[in-house]
Scaffold this motif. Structure first.
Motif, PDB file in Angstrom:
ATOM      1  N   PHE A  21       0.885  -1.164   0.000  1.00 24.12           N
ATOM      2  CA  PHE A  21       0.000   0.000   0.000  1.00 24.12           C
ATOM      3  C   PHE A  21       0.918   1.208   0.000  1.00 24.12           C
ATOM      4  CE2 PHE A  21      -2.453   3.299   2.195  1.00 24.12           C
ATOM      5  CZ  PHE A  21      -3.624   3.259   1.463  1.00 24.12           C
ATOM      6  N   PHE A  22       0.878   1.984  -1.073  1.00 26.91           N
ATOM      7  CA  PHE A  22       1.850   3.056  -1.264  1.00 26.91           C
ATOM      8  C   PHE A  22       1.169   4.398  -1.037  1.00 26.91           C
ATOM      9  CE2 PHE A  22       5.287   5.085  -3.842  1.00 26.91           C
ATOM     10  CZ  PHE A  22       6.321   4.615  -3.057  1.00 26.91           C
ATOM     11  N   PHE A  23       1.748   5.191  -0.178  1.00 31.12           N
ATOM     12  CA  PHE A  23       1.123   6.452   0.210  1.00 31.12           C
ATOM     13  C   PHE A  23       2.139   7.568   0.105  1.00 31.12           C
ATOM     14  CE2 PHE A  23      -0.763   9.576   3.054  1.00 31.12           C
ATOM     15  CZ  PHE A  23      -2.112   9.450   2.782  1.00 31.12           C
ATOM     16  N   LEU A  24       1.799   8.623  -0.617  1.00 33.63           N
ATOM     17  CA  LEU A  24       2.716   9.738  -0.843  1.00 33.63           C
ATOM     18  C   LEU A  24       2.393  10.895   0.104  1.00 33.63           C
ATOM     19  CD1 LEU A  24       4.829  11.373  -2.412  1.00 33.63           C
ATOM     20  CD2 LEU A  24       3.027  11.942  -4.057  1.00 33.63           C
ATOM     21  N   LEU A  25       3.448  11.347   0.786  1.00 31.77           N
ATOM     22  CA  LEU A  25       3.284  12.498   1.662  1.00 31.77           C
ATOM     23  C   LEU A  25       4.455  13.446   1.447  1.00 31.77           C
ATOM     24  CD1 LEU A  25       2.599   9.968   4.255  1.00 31.77           C
ATOM     25  CD2 LEU A  25       1.085  11.902   4.318  1.00 31.77           C
ATOM     26  N   CYS A  26       4.173  14.702   1.352  1.00 31.92           N
ATOM     27  CA  CYS A  26       5.217  15.703   1.200  1.00 31.92           C
ATOM     28  C   CYS A  26       5.218  16.546   2.463  1.00 31.92           C
ATOM     29  CB  CYS A  26       4.981  16.557  -0.036  1.00 31.92           C
ATOM     30  SG  CYS A  26       4.994  15.609  -1.570  1.00 31.92           S
ATOM     31  N   SER A  27       6.007  16.165   3.414  1.00 31.40           N
ATOM     32  CA  SER A  27       6.000  16.835   4.706  1.00 31.40           C
ATOM     33  C   SER A  27       7.427  17.062   5.159  1.00 31.40           C
ATOM     34  CB  SER A  27       5.269  15.972   5.744  1.00 31.40           C
ATOM     35  OG  SER A  27       5.453  16.488   7.042  1.00 31.40           O
ATOM     36  N   SER A  28       7.678  18.166   5.801  1.00 28.29           N
ATOM     37  CA  SER A  28       9.013  18.479   6.308  1.00 28.29           C
ATOM     38  C   SER A  28       9.144  18.105   7.775  1.00 28.29           C
ATOM     39  CB  SER A  28       9.292  19.978   6.134  1.00 28.29           C
ATOM     40  OG  SER A  28       8.321  20.742   6.824  1.00 28.29           O
ATOM     41  N   GLN A  29       8.098  17.487   8.357  1.00 25.86           N
ATOM     42  CA  GLN A  29       8.141  17.120   9.758  1.00 25.86           C
ATOM     43  C   GLN A  29       8.980  15.864   9.941  1.00 25.86           C
ATOM     44  OE1 GLN A  29       4.219  17.192  11.619  1.00 25.86           O
ATOM     45  NE2 GLN A  29       3.436  18.211   9.788  1.00 25.86           N
ATOM     46  N   LYS A 237      24.734  10.576  -5.200  1.00 25.00           N
ATOM     47  CA  LYS A 237      24.143  11.785  -4.642  1.00 25.00           C
ATOM     48  C   LYS A 237      22.765  11.474  -4.066  1.00 25.00           C
ATOM     49  CE  LYS A 237      26.632  14.877  -7.781  1.00 25.00           C
ATOM     50  NZ  LYS A 237      26.526  15.970  -8.786  1.00 25.00           N
ATOM     51  N   PHE A 238      22.553  11.892  -2.833  1.00 19.34           N
ATOM     52  CA  PHE A 238      21.302  11.594  -2.129  1.00 19.34           C
ATOM     53  C   PHE A 238      20.108  12.266  -2.813  1.00 19.34           C
ATOM     54  CE2 PHE A 238      18.131  12.917   1.019  1.00 19.34           C
ATOM     55  CZ  PHE A 238      17.730  11.670   1.493  1.00 19.34           C
ATOM     56  N   LEU A 239      18.990  11.520  -2.899  1.00 16.80           N
ATOM     57  CA  LEU A 239      17.773  12.037  -3.517  1.00 16.80           C
ATOM     58  C   LEU A 239      16.604  12.128  -2.549  1.00 16.80           C
ATOM     59  CD1 LEU A 239      17.676  10.134  -6.938  1.00 16.80           C
ATOM     60  CD2 LEU A 239      18.007  12.585  -6.623  1.00 16.80           C
ATOM     61  N   ALA A 240      16.299  11.025  -1.862  1.00 12.77           N
ATOM     62  CA  ALA A 240      15.065  10.979  -1.065  1.00 12.77           C
ATOM     63  C   ALA A 240      15.125   9.819  -0.082  1.00 12.77           C
ATOM     64  CB  ALA A 240      13.849  10.826  -1.988  1.00 12.77           C
ATOM     65  N   THR A 241      14.193   9.853   0.862  1.00 11.42           N
ATOM     66  CA  THR A 241      14.026   8.768   1.825  1.00 11.42           C
ATOM     67  C   THR A 241      12.631   8.182   1.704  1.00 11.42           C
ATOM     68  OG1 THR A 241      15.549   9.833   3.392  1.00 11.42           O
ATOM     69  CG2 THR A 241      14.106   8.120   4.265  1.00 11.42           C
ATOM     70  N   PHE A 242      12.563   6.872   1.516  1.00 13.10           N
ATOM     71  CA  PHE A 242      11.297   6.146   1.567  1.00 13.10           C
ATOM     72  C   PHE A 242      11.259   5.387   2.891  1.00 13.10           C
ATOM     73  CE2 PHE A 242      10.362   5.523  -3.272  1.00 13.10           C
ATOM     74  CZ  PHE A 242      10.364   6.897  -3.428  1.00 13.10           C
ATOM     75  N   TYR A 243      10.055   5.065   3.347  1.00 10.87           N
ATOM     76  CA  TYR A 243       9.883   4.335   4.598  1.00 10.87           C
ATOM     77  C   TYR A 243       9.061   3.080   4.360  1.00 10.87           C
ATOM     78  CZ  TYR A 243      11.530   8.599   6.843  1.00 10.87           C
ATOM     79  OH  TYR A 243      12.287   9.685   7.224  1.00 10.87           O
ATOM     80  N   TRP A 244       9.516   1.967   4.935  1.00  7.65           N
ATOM     81  CA  TRP A 244       8.750   0.710   4.916  1.00  7.65           C
ATOM     82  C   TRP A 244       8.130   0.539   6.294  1.00  7.65           C
ATOM     83  CZ3 TRP A 244      11.064  -4.756   5.786  1.00  7.65           C
ATOM     84  CH2 TRP A 244      10.047  -5.708   5.732  1.00  7.65           C
ATOM     85  N   SER A 287      15.464  14.096 -10.644  1.00  7.49           N
ATOM     86  CA  SER A 287      14.971  15.220  -9.853  1.00  7.49           C
ATOM     87  C   SER A 287      13.487  15.095  -9.541  1.00  7.49           C
ATOM     88  CB  SER A 287      15.241  16.542 -10.581  1.00  7.49           C
ATOM     89  OG  SER A 287      14.516  16.597 -11.795  1.00  7.49           O
ATOM     90  N   THR A 288      12.795  14.159 -10.214  1.00  4.82           N
ATOM     91  CA  THR A 288      11.362  13.987  -9.968  1.00  4.82           C
ATOM     92  C   THR A 288      11.069  13.035  -8.814  1.00  4.82           C
ATOM     93  OG1 THR A 288      11.142  12.169 -11.564  1.00  4.82           O
ATOM     94  CG2 THR A 288      10.906  14.407 -12.409  1.00  4.82           C
ATOM     95  N   VAL A 289      12.089  12.400  -8.254  1.00  6.71           N
ATOM     96  CA  VAL A 289      11.868  11.489  -7.127  1.00  6.71           C
ATOM     97  C   VAL A 289      11.313  12.280  -5.952  1.00  6.71           C
ATOM     98  CG1 VAL A 289      12.938   9.895  -5.505  1.00  6.71           C
ATOM     99  CG2 VAL A 289      13.712   9.958  -7.875  1.00  6.71           C
ATOM    100  N   GLN A 290      10.181  11.846  -5.443  1.00  7.09           N
ATOM    101  CA  GLN A 290       9.511  12.570  -4.362  1.00  7.09           C
ATOM    102  C   GLN A 290       9.893  11.999  -3.005  1.00  7.09           C
ATOM    103  OE1 GLN A 290       5.755  11.862  -6.465  1.00  7.09           O
ATOM    104  NE2 GLN A 290       5.322  14.034  -6.215  1.00  7.09           N
ATOM    105  N   ASP A 291      10.189  12.877  -2.093  1.00  5.09           N
ATOM    106  CA  ASP A 291      10.694  12.480  -0.776  1.00  5.09           C
ATOM    107  C   ASP A 291       9.556  12.029   0.138  1.00  5.09           C
ATOM    108  OD1 ASP A 291      12.631  12.075   1.128  1.00  5.09           O
ATOM    109  OD2 ASP A 291      12.696  14.163   1.791  1.00  5.09           O
ATOM    110  N   LYS A 292       9.934  11.281   1.179  1.00  2.00           N
ATOM    111  CA  LYS A 292       9.033  10.881   2.252  1.00  2.00           C
ATOM    112  C   LYS A 292       7.826  10.106   1.729  1.00  2.00           C
ATOM    113  CE  LYS A 292      10.336  14.593   5.406  1.00  2.00           C
ATOM    114  NZ  LYS A 292      11.383  15.208   4.557  1.00  2.00           N
ATOM    115  N   ARG A 293       8.087   9.026   1.035  1.00  2.00           N
ATOM    116  CA  ARG A 293       7.012   8.134   0.614  1.00  2.00           C
ATOM    117  C   ARG A 293       7.001   6.934   1.559  1.00  2.00           C
ATOM    118  NH1 ARG A 293       6.767   7.753  -5.901  1.00  2.00           N
ATOM    119  NH2 ARG A 293       4.530   7.717  -5.496  1.00  2.00           N
ATOM    120  N   VAL A 294       5.824   6.424   1.814  1.00  2.00           N
ATOM    121  CA  VAL A 294       5.654   5.336   2.776  1.00  2.00           C
ATOM    122  C   VAL A 294       5.025   4.142   2.066  1.00  2.00           C
ATOM    123  CG1 VAL A 294       4.614   4.614   4.964  1.00  2.00           C
ATOM    124  CG2 VAL A 294       5.305   7.008   4.641  1.00  2.00           C
ATOM    125  N   LEU A 295       5.680   2.994   2.154  1.00  2.00           N
ATOM    126  CA  LEU A 295       5.056   1.769   1.678  1.00  2.00           C
ATOM    127  C   LEU A 295       4.798   0.891   2.893  1.00  2.00           C
ATOM    128  CD1 LEU A 295       6.867  -1.161   1.257  1.00  2.00           C
ATOM    129  CD2 LEU A 295       8.267   0.447   0.004  1.00  2.00           C
TER     130      LEU A 295
END
Length: 360
Positions: A21-29, A237-244, A287-295
């Protein structure tokens, strides 16, 4: 959703394990708020949770039908350390289809065997179907159009393709980080962080660049090591962090988010390996990789990770199908290269069930 199923075999454990279940969130928290928000979205998806429970029942039923394995599968890690390791061989059983000769639709399956070294050797299934393999009395499934190279870290350079366009667009890495839990459970040997600095990521990357996905625990010290030392050493070069986020089959978390010594999530750090002269269009795709995605998925056996290729496919540069490799692999995927000291660990036949002809 990618269930990781093969053509002639279905992995019953993966059916539940890798429901994503893949959920996209764009949050700086910090991580906790958006992990909570993502989990709330799963709890509210009643149809999805019902399907997860149904799949759990199907897996349990399939497990009940399986016979106990005839013996304990061999330890590839221990065998690979022996002086006899170069002498061990694996038998690949290729199926050939031949018409019956009477004009009817019946097909006769004949078996052609190939016996080759299992250690320090590229074992390849170049066919468009899965094949069965045998090693020391245990049966294994080798996915279609896949290969593995089983060796220790000192031999990894031997699997680097000679040609730059034969190297990899996606590199997934799941290192055996030093971890008290892993050592306590004695599941697999771990390595000090400094050993991973020598991984030939630049040499493995396609000449058009590569997306790198690195599994890490949620320890802040490890995150700092990766971003300040490991990625720079690899030329990444670092792009983004995903969370499992790990959940039970009813959708609840496997443990509380606020536990101090154990968290119900792991991280995937994404970066890109830039190559000289690479196409600017491929570079802009990163550059289109979106940060803070949760699977979210139900975890399976210890250290087993959900597949990532379907989630990352849109970001992978170059032509399709993409060339993909997993380092420190403990299972295999169709079309992939797998390297590690036990890439056949979860390919043992007891993790699979043969499909009926109608299903195939």
């Amino acid at each position: 959703m990618n269930l990781g199923d093969s053509a002639r075999f279905s992995n019953e454990g993966i059916k539940l394990l890798f429901w994503i279940f893949f959920f996209l969130l764009c949050s700086s928290q910090e991580a906790r708020p958006f992990l909570v928000k993502a989990h709330e979205a799963l709890v509210g998806a009643t149809e999805l949770r019902s399907l997860m429970l149904k799949m759990k029942g199907e897996v349990a039923t399939a497990e009940d039908r399986k016979l106990a394995p005839p013996g304990v599968p061999p330890s590839f890690i221990e065998l690979g350390r022996l002086w006899q390791a170069p002498l061990y061989e694996i038998t690949l059983n290729f199926l050939q289809e031949k018409p019956t000769g009477d004009g009817g639709p019946s097909i006769i399956h004949s078996k052609e065997q190939q016996v080759i070294p299992i250690f320090d050797n590229l074992v390849h299934n170049g066919t468009k179907d899965d094949l069965e393999a045998e090693f020391l009395g245990s049966q294994y499934v080798i996915p279609r159009e896949s290969c593995f190279y089983m060796s220790d870290l000192q031999q990894i350079h031997k699997m680097i393709p000679v040609k730059g366009d034969a190297r990899f667009h996606l590199i997934v890495i799941d290192p055996p980080w030093e971890n008290g839990s892993a050592q306590q459970k004695s599941r697999y040997p771990t390595l000090p962080n400094k050993y991973f600095l020598s991984l030939p990521v630049q040499q493995l990357a396609h000449r058009g660049g590569a997306l790198v996905a690195l599994w890490v625990t949620n320890r802040e010290k490890l995150r700092n090591f990766v971003e300040k030392e490991l990625f720079p050493a690899w030329g990444v070069k670092f792009l983004a962090t995903f969370y499992w986020l790990k959940v039970k089959s009813d959708g609840s978390l496997i443990c509380d988010l606020d536990l101090f010594h154990h968290k119900p999530y792991e991280c995937i750090l994404l970066g890109f390996c830039e190559k000289e002269g690479m196409d600017p269009r491929d570079l802009s795709r990163f550059s289109t990789v979106q940060d803070k995605r949760v699977l979210m998925s139900v975890p399976g056996d210890y250290s087993r990770k959900p597949p990532l290729e379907e989630l990352l496919l849109e970001y992978i540069p170059g032509t399709k199908p993409a060339r993909c490799v997993e380092l420190f692999a403990r299972d295999m995927r169709a079309g992939w290269y797998s390297w590690g000291n036990e890439p056949l660990h979860f390919q043992e036949m007891r993790y699979f069930q043969k499909r009926d002809a109608d299903d195939v």
